[in-house]
Design a protein around this motif. Sequence first.
Motif, mmCIF file in Angstrom:
data_model
loop_
_atom_site.group_PDB
_atom_site.id
_atom_site.type_symbol
_atom_site.label_atom_id
_atom_site.label_comp_id
_atom_site.label_asym_id
_atom_site.label_seq_id
_atom_site.Cartn_x
_atom_site.Cartn_y
_atom_site.Cartn_z
ATOM 1 N N UNK A 1 -0.773 -7.443 -28.684
ATOM 2 C CA UNK A 1 -0.948 -6.533 -27.558
ATOM 3 C C UNK A 1 0.419 -6.207 -26.986
ATOM 4 N N UNK A 2 0.713 -4.920 -26.920
ATOM 5 C CA UNK A 2 1.988 -4.464 -26.375
ATOM 6 C C UNK A 2 1.701 -3.800 -25.035
ATOM 7 N N UNK A 3 2.141 -4.450 -23.991
ATOM 8 C CA UNK A 3 1.823 -3.960 -22.652
ATOM 9 C C UNK A 3 2.786 -4.564 -21.654
ATOM 10 N N UNK A 4 3.057 -3.802 -20.608
ATOM 11 C CA UNK A 4 3.889 -4.318 -19.534
ATOM 12 C C UNK A 4 3.027 -4.921 -18.426
ATOM 13 N N UNK B 1 0.946 -11.320 -26.574
ATOM 14 C CA UNK B 1 1.280 -10.243 -25.647
ATOM 15 C C UNK B 1 2.790 -10.049 -25.619
ATOM 16 N N UNK B 2 3.218 -8.840 -25.845
ATOM 17 C CA UNK B 2 4.639 -8.518 -25.882
ATOM 18 C C UNK B 2 4.879 -7.276 -25.034
ATOM 19 N N UNK B 3 5.992 -7.235 -24.367
ATOM 20 C CA UNK B 3 6.336 -6.065 -23.571
ATOM 21 C C UNK B 3 6.848 -4.936 -24.461
ATOM 22 N N UNK B 4 6.629 -3.716 -24.047
ATOM 23 C CA UNK B 4 7.188 -2.591 -24.812
ATOM 24 C C UNK B 4 8.693 -2.758 -24.998
ATOM 25 N N UNK B 5 9.137 -2.446 -26.175
ATOM 26 C CA UNK B 5 10.549 -2.611 -26.502
ATOM 27 C C UNK B 5 10.890 -3.973 -27.081
ATOM 28 N N UNK C 1 8.747 -2.599 -30.068
ATOM 29 C CA UNK C 1 7.295 -2.475 -30.017
ATOM 30 C C UNK C 1 6.850 -1.426 -29.012
ATOM 31 N N UNK C 2 5.781 -0.723 -29.377
ATOM 32 C CA UNK C 2 5.212 0.322 -28.552
ATOM 33 C C UNK C 2 3.765 -0.025 -28.241
ATOM 34 N N UNK C 3 3.225 0.493 -27.169
ATOM 35 C CA UNK C 3 1.808 0.239 -26.875
ATOM 36 C C UNK C 3 0.888 0.613 -28.037
ATOM 37 N N UNK C 4 1.254 1.627 -28.784
ATOM 38 C CA UNK C 4 0.417 2.035 -29.915
ATOM 39 C C UNK C 4 0.467 1.058 -31.080
ATOM 40 N N UNK C 5 1.332 0.046 -30.991
ATOM 41 C CA UNK C 5 1.323 -1.018 -31.998
ATOM 42 C C UNK C 5 0.239 -2.056 -31.707
ATOM 43 N N UNK C 6 -0.398 -1.925 -30.560
ATOM 44 C CA UNK C 6 -1.467 -2.844 -30.203
ATOM 45 C C UNK C 6 -2.607 -2.757 -31.210
ATOM 46 N N UNK C 7 -2.945 -3.901 -31.784
ATOM 47 C CA UNK C 7 -3.973 -3.932 -32.829
ATOM 48 C C UNK C 7 -4.202 -5.375 -33.255
ATOM 49 N N UNK C 8 -5.240 -5.563 -34.034
ATOM 50 C CA UNK C 8 -5.401 -6.817 -34.765
ATOM 51 C C UNK C 8 -4.695 -6.642 -36.101
ATOM 52 N N UNK C 9 -3.823 -7.566 -36.412
ATOM 53 C CA UNK C 9 -3.033 -7.489 -37.639
ATOM 54 C C UNK C 9 -3.594 -8.470 -38.668
ATOM 55 N N UNK C 10 -3.717 -7.979 -39.888
ATOM 56 C CA UNK C 10 -4.265 -8.767 -40.986
ATOM 57 C C UNK C 10 -3.277 -8.820 -42.148
ATOM 58 N N UNK C 11 -3.255 -9.960 -42.824
ATOM 59 C CA UNK C 11 -2.585 -9.989 -44.109
ATOM 60 C C UNK C 11 -3.651 -10.144 -45.196
ATOM 61 N N UNK C 12 -3.312 -9.677 -46.364
ATOM 62 C CA UNK C 12 -4.268 -9.667 -47.464
ATOM 63 C C UNK C 12 -3.533 -9.874 -48.778
#
Length: 125
Positions: free
Chosen positions: A122-125, A11-15, A85-96
């Motif tokens: 998760x990007x959220x305040x 969990x990370x805050x926006x910015x 970071x922006x809220x729209x960066x919220x996602x499951x991140x995968x490497x391949x």
Amino acid sequence: QLHLVESGGGLVQPGGSLRLSCAVTGFTLDDYAIGWFRQAPGKEREGVSCISSIGVPRYKDPAQKRIRISRDNAKNTIYLQIDSLKPEDTAVYYCAATLRPGSPLCTTLPQYSDWGQGIQVTVSS
């Protein structure tokens, strides 16, 4: 056997910023292109960035300045640094990974043979 493990999410805050890591075992980075992808809730998986077997980076959006991919061959680890970071960066991140020795090319399309399990960001305040 190829194995990829993502870490560094949370969990990370926006910015804010974070650095995701993709630790690989069973192969050498010199022979493989590595991609980073993400999948937000209700959306398709999308490519973010990749780095070729000889270390050439590529970004889905070449004009963006927030994301940087790098690798440490000695640690067999690939990193994805995301700033502002922006809220729209919220996602499951995968490497391949996909075998592509000696090539300067990689793709942000999901044309990879081996995948990590993913990690939540998760990007959220």
